[in-house]
Scaffold this active site. Structure first.
Site: not given
Ligand code: DX5
Ligand code: ZN
Length: 237
Positions: A49, A51, A85, A87, A164, A213
């Site tokens: 994944h 980000d 992903h 954002m 996190g 993550g």
């Molecule tokens: C957050 C990201 C996630 C992030 C998740 O906006 O889209 O993919 O890495 O992190 P954890 O697993 O630590 O919540």
């Molecule tokens: Zn993500």
């Protein structure tokens, strides 16, 4: 290189099928990204994944096509796929660059564009799985008109922007409602706060792709953390 255009009949790559834990490299050590990816793929991970944040849709700025092109061959050579992903605002301006850099799926946020239907079509034309993400405050019904156009729906289980964060406890109910809305032909992914304590519940609710993550890369033993989360997810499925 981009792939052949996709449509609703094109098979989903095997790496995306079944219960999958998708390690998010957002929490990896970027000074040794290649070896961190090798470690979790050796442990069985097949969906990486990726980000992307632009400092606009969400406050942080992360990584883009240059980093993707640096890891895509490694992931593909090991039989994996990269799940991108986005954002970011105006996501459609970036699809082609991410597809060329090696994305296998491209997920945009429904909140970031008024043109979700067109975005799905554009991503499939580039040969990638078309994904749409919705924030915790966005209703599941928002995606109902995209049936047949979308391959993957990402239900955020935290607010996007940071790793996190704590899992939002109403998420299992939301995923259940999403699964009954879209049926079984669409991948449902969850992202945020996923670990051994939440993966089983999310699988039971109908998610099959689970992003993790900090629970993986924040662990002293990422390979073992990956295996533990995978086992937890399988036990709930
Ligand atoms: C957050 C990201 C996630 C992030 C998740 O906006 O889209 O993919 O890495 O992190 P954890 O697993 O630590 O919540
Ligand atoms: Zn993500």
């Amino acid at each position: 290189m981009t792939n052949q255009p996709r449509n609703s009949e094109t098979p989903v790559p095997e790496a995306f099928q079944g219960i999958r834990i998708a390690p998010s490299i957002l929490s990896a050590d970027f000074g040794r990204l290649g070896s961190q990816i090798a470690e979790i793929m050796d442990a069985g991970a097949r969906v990486i994944h990726f980000d992307v944040m632009d400092g606009q849709f969400v406050p942080p700025i992360t990584i883009g096509p240059l980093v993707l092109s640096g890891i895509a061959d490694q992931v593909h050579d090991a039989g994996g796929v990269v799940d991108v992903h986005l954002m970011i605002e105006d996501p459609d301006r970036q699809f082609e660059d991410f597809a060329r850099a090696g994305a296998d799926s491209i997920i945009f946020h429904e909140e970031a564009t008024p043109h979700a239907h067109r975005c799905c079509h554009a991503i499939r034309e580039l040969g990638c799985l078309a994904g749409v993400a919705i924030n915790p405050g966005t209703p599941v019904e928002t995606v109902s008109e995209l049936k047949g156009m979308v391959d993957e729906i990402l239900v955020m289980t935290v607010n996007p922007g940071w790793g996190g964060q704590p899992f939002i406890e109403t998420s299992p109910d939301k995923v259940r409602r999403m699964r009954s809305l879209v049926g079984d032909d669409v991948l449902i992914e969850v992202d945020g706060g996923i670990g051994t304590g939440t993966a089983g519940t999310m699988a039971a609710a109908g998610a099959t792709l689970m992003v993790a993550g900090s629970a993986i890369f924040g662990s002293d033993d990422p390979a073992q953390a990956y295996r533990d989360i995978h086992a937890a997810a399988e036990s709930g499925a």
